[in-house]
Design a protein around this motif. Structure first.
Motif, PDB file in Angstrom:
ATOM      1  N   PHE A  75       0.837  -1.200   0.000  1.00 59.57           N
ATOM      2  CA  PHE A  75       0.000   0.000   0.000  1.00 59.57           C
ATOM      3  C   PHE A  75       0.870   1.247   0.000  1.00 59.57           C
ATOM      4  O   PHE A  75       0.603   2.197  -0.752  1.00 59.57           O
ATOM      5  CB  PHE A  75      -0.933   0.008   1.218  1.00 59.57           C
ATOM      6  N   LYS A 110       0.127   2.540  -3.667  1.00 57.79           N
ATOM      7  CA  LYS A 110      -1.133   3.269  -3.646  1.00 57.79           C
ATOM      8  C   LYS A 110      -1.117   4.546  -2.816  1.00 57.79           C
ATOM      9  O   LYS A 110      -1.980   5.390  -2.986  1.00 57.79           O
ATOM     10  CB  LYS A 110      -2.249   2.366  -3.109  1.00 57.79           C
ATOM     11  N   ALA A 144      -3.523   7.818  -3.486  1.00 60.06           N
ATOM     12  CA  ALA A 144      -4.768   7.726  -2.717  1.00 60.06           C
ATOM     13  C   ALA A 144      -5.164   9.095  -2.176  1.00 60.06           C
ATOM     14  O   ALA A 144      -4.322   9.937  -1.899  1.00 60.06           O
ATOM     15  CB  ALA A 144      -4.595   6.739  -1.564  1.00 60.06           C
ATOM     16  N   ASP A 145      -6.485   9.287  -2.052  1.00 55.51           N
ATOM     17  CA  ASP A 145      -6.932  10.528  -1.430  1.00 55.51           C
ATOM     18  C   ASP A 145      -6.966  10.347   0.084  1.00 55.51           C
ATOM     19  O   ASP A 145      -6.745   9.252   0.612  1.00 55.51           O
ATOM     20  CB  ASP A 145      -8.293  10.978  -1.977  1.00 55.51           C
ATOM     21  N   SER A 201      -9.338  10.295   2.280  1.00 60.02           N
ATOM     22  CA  SER A 201     -10.320   9.373   2.859  1.00 60.02           C
ATOM     23  C   SER A 201      -9.861   7.920   2.740  1.00 60.02           C
ATOM     24  O   SER A 201     -10.059   7.122   3.665  1.00 60.02           O
ATOM     25  CB  SER A 201     -11.689   9.558   2.204  1.00 60.02           C
ATOM     26  N   GLU A 202      -9.248   7.550   1.623  1.00 56.55           N
ATOM     27  CA  GLU A 202      -8.724   6.185   1.463  1.00 56.55           C
ATOM     28  C   GLU A 202      -7.607   5.922   2.472  1.00 56.55           C
ATOM     29  O   GLU A 202      -7.542   4.844   3.065  1.00 56.55           O
ATOM     30  CB  GLU A 202      -8.190   5.967   0.054  1.00 56.55           C
ATOM     31  N   ILE A 203      -6.749   6.907   2.625  1.00 58.22           N
ATOM     32  CA  ILE A 203      -5.645   6.766   3.580  1.00 58.22           C
ATOM     33  C   ILE A 203      -6.192   6.641   5.000  1.00 58.22           C
ATOM     34  O   ILE A 203      -5.719   5.833   5.794  1.00 58.22           O
ATOM     35  CB  ILE A 203      -4.667   7.954   3.460  1.00 58.22           C
ATOM     36  N   THR A 204      -7.226   7.422   5.317  1.00 57.23           N
ATOM     37  CA  THR A 204      -7.825   7.376   6.649  1.00 57.23           C
ATOM     38  C   THR A 204      -8.415   6.007   6.938  1.00 57.23           C
ATOM     39  O   THR A 204      -8.243   5.459   8.040  1.00 57.23           O
ATOM     40  CB  THR A 204      -8.910   8.469   6.784  1.00 57.23           C
ATOM     41  N   VAL A 205      -9.105   5.425   5.964  1.00 57.57           N
ATOM     42  CA  VAL A 205      -9.693   4.089   6.146  1.00 57.57           C
ATOM     43  C   VAL A 205      -8.595   3.047   6.343  1.00 57.57           C
ATOM     44  O   VAL A 205      -8.675   2.203   7.251  1.00 57.57           O
ATOM     45  CB  VAL A 205     -10.592   3.721   4.939  1.00 57.57           C
ATOM     46  N   PHE A 206      -7.566   3.109   5.503  1.00 60.21           N
ATOM     47  CA  PHE A 206      -6.469   2.140   5.628  1.00 60.21           C
ATOM     48  C   PHE A 206      -5.747   2.318   6.961  1.00 60.21           C
ATOM     49  O   PHE A 206      -5.403   1.342   7.622  1.00 60.21           O
ATOM     50  CB  PHE A 206      -5.478   2.296   4.463  1.00 60.21           C
ATOM     51  N   LYS A 208      -0.398  11.403   4.807  1.00 59.49           N
ATOM     52  CA  LYS A 208      -1.765  11.881   5.023  1.00 59.49           C
ATOM     53  C   LYS A 208      -1.755  13.339   5.467  1.00 59.49           C
ATOM     54  O   LYS A 208      -2.552  14.143   4.975  1.00 59.49           O
ATOM     55  CB  LYS A 208      -2.470  11.021   6.071  1.00 59.49           C
TER      56      LYS A 208
END
Length: 118
Positions: A15, A19, A23-24, A26-31, A114
């Motif tokens: 990741f 990625k 990644a934006d 929000s994607e980074i926050t979820v991961f 992030k």
């Protein structure tokens, strides 16, 4: 647990390498949330193994003291058994400790990217 930890570390590294920059936030926050949850699980596993390792170390010390004071076959067998069990626990705990610290560093890399995107 060792296979699971190594597989998840590979996932996190993939990741980060492929990625993370695209990644934006929000994607980074979820991961990142999932990574932090897994780190909590790994810390719990590490704590349990520390307690078991300490228990076997204490039992080994008691068995050695017993062997020194009352040299019997039972104390010798107990001392050898506890030593045989203690050595793999020490190595496994060492692996868990180092792996959790590696996850801290990987998490810090993700947080830095992030924060730069925010």
């Amino acid at each position: 647990m060792k296979k699971y930890l190594l597989a998840y570390k590979t996932t996190v590294i993939e990741f980060i390498n492929s990625k993370l920059n695209d990644a934006d936030v929000s994607e980074i926050t979820v991961f990142l949330a999932e990574l932090e949850k897994k780190i909590d699980y790994f810390q719990h596993e590490r704590l349990i193994h520390l307690l078991v390792t300490l228990a076997f170390a204490i039992l080994e010390i008691i068995a050695i003291i017993s062997l020194c004071t009352y040299y019997t076959l039972v104390s010798l067998v107990l001392s050898i058994m506890f030593l045989i069990l203690l050595v793999p626990y020490v190595f496994h705990y060492y692996f868990l400790e180092n792996s959790v610290q590696e996850f801290y560093k990987l998490r810090d890399k993700i947080v830095a990217v992030k924060n730069s995107k925010s």
